[in-house]
Design a protein around this motif. Structure first.
Motif, PDB file in Angstrom:
ATOM      1  N   VAL A   1       8.369   7.132   1.133  1.00 39.44           N
ATOM      2  CA  VAL A   1       7.831   7.007   2.484  1.00 39.44           C
ATOM      3  C   VAL A   1       6.760   8.071   2.653  1.00 39.44           C
ATOM      4  O   VAL A   1       7.030   9.265   2.507  1.00 39.44           O
ATOM      5  CB  VAL A   1       8.926   7.191   3.552  1.00 39.44           C
ATOM      6  N   THR A   2       5.540   7.647   2.950  1.00 39.02           N
ATOM      7  CA  THR A   2       4.418   8.559   3.105  1.00 39.02           C
ATOM      8  C   THR A   2       3.903   8.498   4.532  1.00 39.02           C
ATOM      9  O   THR A   2       3.602   7.412   5.042  1.00 39.02           O
ATOM     10  CB  THR A   2       3.272   8.216   2.129  1.00 39.02           C
ATOM     11  N   ALA A   3       3.823   9.654   5.174  1.00 37.03           N
ATOM     12  CA  ALA A   3       3.271   9.737   6.531  1.00 37.03           C
ATOM     13  C   ALA A   3       1.784  10.050   6.447  1.00 37.03           C
ATOM     14  O   ALA A   3       1.345  10.850   5.616  1.00 37.03           O
ATOM     15  CB  ALA A   3       3.985  10.819   7.337  1.00 37.03           C
ATOM     16  N   LEU A   4       1.013   9.412   7.320  1.00 40.58           N
ATOM     17  CA  LEU A   4      -0.424   9.625   7.400  1.00 40.58           C
ATOM     18  C   LEU A   4      -0.714  10.255   8.754  1.00 40.58           C
ATOM     19  O   LEU A   4      -0.526   9.609   9.795  1.00 40.58           O
ATOM     20  CB  LEU A   4      -1.153   8.294   7.246  1.00 40.58           C
ATOM     21  N   ILE A   5      -1.122  11.526   8.754  1.00 40.66           N
ATOM     22  CA  ILE A   5      -1.378  12.232  10.011  1.00 40.66           C
ATOM     23  C   ILE A   5      -2.808  12.742  10.030  1.00 40.66           C
ATOM     24  O   ILE A   5      -3.440  12.921   8.997  1.00 40.66           O
ATOM     25  CB  ILE A   5      -0.391  13.402  10.229  1.00 40.66           C
ATOM     26  N   GLY A   6      -3.314  12.960  11.229  1.00 41.46           N
ATOM     27  CA  GLY A   6      -4.673  13.459  11.395  1.00 41.46           C
ATOM     28  C   GLY A   6      -5.084  13.353  12.847  1.00 41.46           C
ATOM     29  O   GLY A   6      -4.390  12.721  13.654  1.00 41.46           O
ATOM     30  N   PRO A   7      -6.217  13.962  13.210  1.00 44.31           N
ATOM     31  CA  PRO A   7      -6.669  13.914  14.600  1.00 44.31           C
ATOM     32  C   PRO A   7      -6.872  12.490  15.091  1.00 44.31           C
ATOM     33  O   PRO A   7      -7.154  11.577  14.308  1.00 44.31           O
ATOM     34  CB  PRO A   7      -8.008  14.677  14.553  1.00 44.31           C
ATOM     35  N   SER A   8      -6.738  12.286  16.385  1.00 43.11           N
ATOM     36  CA  SER A   8      -6.937  10.969  16.976  1.00 43.11           C
ATOM     37  C   SER A   8      -8.345  10.467  16.684  1.00 43.11           C
ATOM     38  O   SER A   8      -9.328  11.205  16.800  1.00 43.11           O
ATOM     39  CB  SER A   8      -6.710  11.048  18.491  1.00 43.11           C
ATOM     40  N   GLY A   9      -8.443   9.209  16.276  1.00 36.89           N
ATOM     41  CA  GLY A   9      -9.743   8.600  16.021  1.00 36.89           C
ATOM     42  C   GLY A   9     -10.332   8.898  14.666  1.00 36.89           C
ATOM     43  O   GLY A   9     -11.501   8.566  14.414  1.00 36.89           O
ATOM     44  N   CYS A  10      -9.543   9.486  13.757  1.00 38.47           N
ATOM     45  CA  CYS A  10     -10.126   9.875  12.468  1.00 38.47           C
ATOM     46  C   CYS A  10     -10.143   8.726  11.459  1.00 38.47           C
ATOM     47  O   CYS A  10     -10.749   8.865  10.393  1.00 38.47           O
ATOM     48  CB  CYS A  10      -9.387  11.077  11.885  1.00 38.47           C
ATOM     49  N   GLY A  11      -9.476   7.606  11.752  1.00 37.54           N
ATOM     50  CA  GLY A  11      -9.555   6.476  10.841  1.00 37.54           C
ATOM     51  C   GLY A  11      -8.238   6.077  10.201  1.00 37.54           C
ATOM     52  O   GLY A  11      -8.235   5.310   9.230  1.00 37.54           O
ATOM     53  N   LYS A  12      -7.127   6.538  10.737  1.00 35.31           N
ATOM     54  CA  LYS A  12      -5.814   6.224  10.141  1.00 35.31           C
ATOM     55  C   LYS A  12      -5.520   4.724  10.202  1.00 35.31           C
ATOM     56  O   LYS A  12      -5.152   4.107   9.189  1.00 35.31           O
ATOM     57  CB  LYS A  12      -4.714   7.028  10.853  1.00 35.31           C
ATOM     58  N   THR A  13      -5.667   4.132  11.384  1.00 29.54           N
ATOM     59  CA  THR A  13      -5.397   2.701  11.517  1.00 29.54           C
ATOM     60  C   THR A  13      -6.428   1.884  10.744  1.00 29.54           C
ATOM     61  O   THR A  13      -6.098   0.842  10.164  1.00 29.54           O
ATOM     62  CB  THR A  13      -5.395   2.297  13.003  1.00 29.54           C
ATOM     63  N   THR A  14      -7.660   2.353  10.701  1.00 30.74           N
ATOM     64  CA  THR A  14      -8.687   1.673   9.905  1.00 30.74           C
ATOM     65  C   THR A  14      -8.265   1.589   8.447  1.00 30.74           C
ATOM     66  O   THR A  14      -8.421   0.551   7.794  1.00 30.74           O
ATOM     67  CB  THR A  14     -10.026   2.415  10.021  1.00 30.74           C
ATOM     68  N   LEU A  15      -7.696   2.667   7.934  1.00 33.43           N
ATOM     69  CA  LEU A  15      -7.248   2.675   6.543  1.00 33.43           C
ATOM     70  C   LEU A  15      -6.094   1.701   6.338  1.00 33.43           C
ATOM     71  O   LEU A  15      -6.063   0.950   5.353  1.00 33.43           O
ATOM     72  CB  LEU A  15      -6.839   4.089   6.140  1.00 33.43           C
ATOM     73  N   LEU A  16      -5.145   1.671   7.276  1.00 33.15           N
ATOM     74  CA  LEU A  16      -4.056   0.697   7.177  1.00 33.15           C
ATOM     75  C   LEU A  16      -4.601  -0.725   7.174  1.00 33.15           C
ATOM     76  O   LEU A  16      -4.156  -1.573   6.381  1.00 33.15           O
ATOM     77  CB  LEU A  16      -3.081   0.870   8.350  1.00 33.15           C
ATOM     78  N   ASN A  17      -5.573  -0.990   8.054  1.00 34.72           N
ATOM     79  CA  ASN A  17      -6.150  -2.335   8.130  1.00 34.72           C
ATOM     80  C   ASN A  17      -6.879  -2.708   6.845  1.00 34.72           C
ATOM     81  O   ASN A  17      -6.903  -3.886   6.454  1.00 34.72           O
ATOM     82  CB  ASN A  17      -7.091  -2.433   9.329  1.00 34.72           C
ATOM     83  N   ALA A  18      -7.478  -1.721   6.183  1.00 32.78           N
ATOM     84  CA  ALA A  18      -8.130  -1.998   4.903  1.00 32.78           C
ATOM     85  C   ALA A  18      -7.085  -2.324   3.833  1.00 32.78           C
ATOM     86  O   ALA A  18      -7.277  -3.227   3.008  1.00 32.78           O
ATOM     87  CB  ALA A  18      -8.971  -0.798   4.475  1.00 32.78           C
TER      88      ALA A  18
END
Length: 254
Positions: A36-53
């Motif tokens: 299980v890997t958590a992806l954290i970072g500032p809001s708007g940095c592209g986390k959901t974009t990466l998931l969508n890719a």
């Protein structure tokens, strides 16, 4: 099970004024099999974009997503389970039918549907609600259905996008405990986005720390907390360490 290598991922979006905005800047990390890997970072940095890719809803402008099977051989994008911020259930379909619809979309043989519906609702603690409409479930119960639906297709890779953000903290904590236990039991490879650092500390085996936009991987951190995971001072201490890493990332950008 599955492995995924994110290699030099780059993504731009076009602004309204026609200029390009870079969202991902050569982001690289690995999702290890059964972890299980958590992806954290500032809001708007592209986390959901990466998931969508990863799931195929967005196309990267550079870099690669390399999927590997159990034997380590490269393969095309596999079947991927997705747990959204909200449950996204069809209100006119019963709980069981919502899961059957996902099984149909994943081309699961019809003769396996009933077994999987009952198996994963039971694992989520919802077996008695198989014939209930989502309207009559609590928010936490609906999110559990969303989790059961993602697991029922039995994909090796499961993505979670802030899956507990829409419920109250007590319910979210119960959902974290259920999800973590299921991840350990089923040994699925999971990537989940969160802004809750205690959640990241409790849920993860590894944590990817992204910088602000354009997002780069600042750190890849192994979670040394023992499993099965328990809430306690160690979780909060690791969360504080993650907060420090995020703060240093944002200070470096400023």
């Amino acid at each position: 099970m599955a492995r995924l290598e994110v290699s030099d991922a780059q993504k731009w979006f076009r602004r309204e004024d026609g200029r390009s905005m870079k969202v991902l800047d050569r982001a690289s990390f690995e999702l290890r099999e059964g972890s299980v890997t958590a992806l954290i970072g500032p809001s708007g940095c592209g986390k959901t974009t990466l998931l969508n890719a990863i799931v195929g809803l967005e196309r990267l402008d550079g870099g690669d997503l390399v999927f590997r099977n159990d034997d380590g051989q490269q393969q095309s994008r596999p079947l991927i389970g997705y747990v959204f911020q909200g449950p996204r259930l069809l209100p006119w379909k019963r709980v069981g039918d919502n899961i059957r619809l996902a099984l149909q979309g994943a081309n699961v043989p019809r003769e396996e549907w009933e077994t999987r519906v009952h198996k994963y609702l039971d694992l989520a603690g919802l077996s008695e609600f198989v014939d209930q409409y989502p309207l009559y479930l609590s928010g936490g119960q609906r999110q559990r259905v969303g989790l059961a639906r993602a697991l029922a297709i039995e994909s090796g890779l499961v993505l979670m996008d802030e899956p507990f953000a829409s419920v109250d903290e007590l319910t979210a904590r119960q959902l974290r405990e259920t999800s973590r236990a299921l991840c350990e039991q089923l040994h699925r490879t999971v990537l989940f986005v969160t802004h809750n650092l205690s959640e990241a500390a409790y849920m993860s085996d590894y944590v990817v720390v992204l910088s602000g936009r354009p997002a780069r991987v600042q750190e890849y951190v192994e979670n040394s907390l023992p499993t099965p995971r328990r809430w306690g001072p160690e979780v909060h201490q690791f969360a504080a360490e993650l907060e420090g890493k995020l703060s240093s990332t944002q200070e470096a950008i400023a």
